[in-house]
Scaffold this active site. Structure first.
Site, PDB file in Angstrom:
ATOM      1  CG  HIS A   1      -0.430   0.141   2.519  1.00  0.00           C
ATOM      2  ND1 HIS A   1      -0.504   1.303   3.232  1.00  0.00           N
ATOM      3  CD2 HIS A   1       0.228  -0.733   3.302  1.00  0.00           C
ATOM      4  CE1 HIS A   1       0.075   1.130   4.418  1.00  0.00           C
ATOM      5  NE2 HIS A   1       0.522  -0.103   4.473  1.00  0.00           N
TER       6      HIS A   1
ATOM      7  CB  CYS B   1       3.224   3.742  14.011  1.00  0.00           C
ATOM      8  SG  CYS B   1       3.052   2.846  12.491  1.00  0.00           S
TER       9      CYS B   1
HETATM   10  N1  PLP Z   1       8.423  -0.392   7.498  1.00  0.00           N
HETATM   11  C1  PLP Z   1       8.420   0.882   7.045  1.00  0.00           C
HETATM   12  C2  PLP Z   1       9.713   1.540   6.682  1.00  0.00           C
HETATM   13  C3  PLP Z   1       7.222   1.580   6.938  1.00  0.00           C
HETATM   14  O1  PLP Z   1       7.217   2.837   6.496  1.00  0.00           O
HETATM   15  C4  PLP Z   1       6.011   0.921   7.313  1.00  0.00           C
HETATM   16  C5  PLP Z   1       4.730   1.660   7.268  1.00  0.00           C
HETATM   17  O2  PLP Z   1       4.693   2.859   7.486  1.00  0.00           O
HETATM   18  C6  PLP Z   1       6.075  -0.406   7.750  1.00  0.00           C
HETATM   19  C7  PLP Z   1       7.297  -1.033   7.829  1.00  0.00           C
HETATM   20  C8  PLP Z   1       4.843  -1.152   8.181  1.00  0.00           C
HETATM   21  O3  PLP Z   1       3.906  -1.279   7.143  1.00  0.00           O
HETATM   22  P1  PLP Z   1       2.457  -1.911   7.435  1.00  0.00           P
HETATM   23  O4  PLP Z   1       1.842  -1.082   8.515  1.00  0.00           O
HETATM   24  O5  PLP Z   1       1.764  -1.829   6.134  1.00  0.00           O
HETATM   25  O6  PLP Z   1       2.686  -3.310   7.887  1.00  0.00           O
END
Ligand code: PLP
Length: 400
Positions: free
Chosen positions: A206, A332
């Site tokens: 996504h 997050c």
């Molecule tokens: N790793 C990185 C560098 C990200 O930017 C993100 C999402 O912002 C993730 C991992 C985690 O992605 P997801 O929440 O789609 O699992």
């Protein structure tokens, strides 16, 4: 009442679905709904969709189709990479190396592994967010089983020297498994697993106009990896659970389009980014741009800065009321008033880190969006500053 159109500047958090991706997904929501592991005719179309998607992604990444494991998201891929490699290699050692600026999908997994008896070294970064290769070399010992370093930082856009880091790690300890979280890189850079020299690589759909709830982990042949989700024998027994065929078809289509188009997309991002670099600090005094100064060492779809004498969250609310969606860092961490762990690791003072703003660009952004931002942001910031007891111009004090 005329409502101005909303402007979206948070593509590093998520992107909308590309209509061409929706088109490719639709048959798998309607006709081709079979279970790809079954043997009868209804299942075969789903199997063909799954196999085709795996081949498309493998060709783009420069690997074999069987080297890809489909997962439910990038977070799951990161968890599988770290936990799977750490546990599969436990007889060789119990030391893991990562960095202080990883996404929480890696950092919280590393912290849990520490609680489970592993030793973890968190590499520091410099003021632009770069790791130091010599420090990495010194950290790797014969006991080191996993190194995890992100390809592009999601808050400040720093491109880490992954190929160099992987070479340095392998020279110190050829048994160490090298993982990179390439979530912000795939779709922006020409990511090729052999050029990078990595053993494990995380992808999340996504972030490049694919659907949510689907990701992948590249696994180099013969890399020891203990499955973390048990059940059926899907994904060659490395990740149990019926595959999300419709999501996987969408991810592969979005990735193919991103690889075909990233030159034109990046040209647009670079132009808009250059405008932000040149014009935003002019429009809003006491702005400090964060991330690398050299444009070749950062991605152009992520612009980040810290605004002095304001709280980032208050700025976001002001922008939202004016129709602009932005972020103060990773999705997050927004919602908490804690300053970003990335910015503090880069040595920014807490007062500055609290005023962080991330604008992440997409192909739907244009000049008019930047014009509007540069009109709205100074008003939002000066209103907030006028209420701040620490704002030096309130009492006519000298500039810092
Ligand atoms: N790793 C990185 C560098 C990200 O930017 C993100 C999402 O912002 C993730 C991992 C985690 O992605 P997801 O929440 O789609 O699992």
């Amino acid at each position: 009442m005329h409502m101005p159109e909303r402007i979206y500047f948070d593509h590093a958090a998520t992107t909308p679905l590309d209509p061409r991706v929706v088109e490719a997904m639709l048959p798998y929501l309607t006709e081709n709904w079979g279970n790809p592991s079954s043997i009868y005719a209804e299942a075969q179309e789903a199997r063909r969709g799954l196999d085709g998607a795996r081949k498309t992604m493998a060709d783009l990444l420069g690997c074999r189709p069987q080297d890809l494991i489909f997962t439910s998201c990038a977070t799951e891929s990161d968890n599988l990479a770290l936990r799977g490699a750490a546990y599969a290699n436990r007889k060789r050692g119990n030391h893991i190396v990562t960095t202080a600026i990883e996404h929480h999908a890696v950092l919280h997994t590393a912290e849990r592994l520490e609680q489970e008896g592993f030793r973890v070294t968190y590499l520091p970064v410099d003021s632009e967010g770069f790791i130091d290769i010599e420090e990495l070399e010194q950290a790797v010992t014969p006991e080191t089983t996993v190194v995890s370093i992100m390809h592009i930082n999601n808050e400040v856009g720093t491109i880490e020297p992954i190929a160099e880091a992987a070479r340095a790690v392998k020279a110190r300890n050829p048994h160490t498994v090298f993982h990179t979280d390439a979530v912000q890189a795939v779709g922006t850079l020409d990511v090729n697993v052999d050029a990078l020299g990595v053993d494990l690589l995380t992808i999340g759909a996504h972030k490049f106009y694919g659907p949510k709830g689907v990701g992948a982990l590249y696994v180099r042949p013969r890399t020891p990896l203990q499955p973390q989700q048990l059940g059926g024998s899907q994904e060659k027994e490395r990740r149990a659970g019926t595959e999300n065929v419709v999501g996987i078809v969408g991810m592969a289509t979005a990735m193919r389009l991103a690889y075909e188009e990233f030159d034109s997309r990046n040209r647009l991002y670079r132009h808009l980014h250059d405008r932000l670099i040149a014009e935003l600090p002019e429009a809003v005094p006491y702005t400090q741009i964060t991330g690398p100064r050299d444009p070749a060492k950062r991605v152009s779809h992520i612009y980040s800065c810290c605004l002095g004498y304001v709280e980032g969250e208050a700025v976001l609310l002001g922008l939202d009321l004016a129709g602009i969606a932005a972020s103060s860092g990773s999705a997050c961490t927004s919602g908490s008033l804690e300053p970003s762990h990335v910015l503090t690791a880069m040595g920014l003072p807490l007062e500055m880190a609290r005023g962080s703003l991330r604008l992440s660009l997409g192909w739907d952004n244009g000049e008019a969006d930047i014009d509007r931002l540069l009109e709205v942001l100074p008003q939002v910031v000066s209103r907030l500053r006028s209420l701040s007891p620490t704002w030096p111009e309130r009492s006519g004090a000298a500039s810092p």
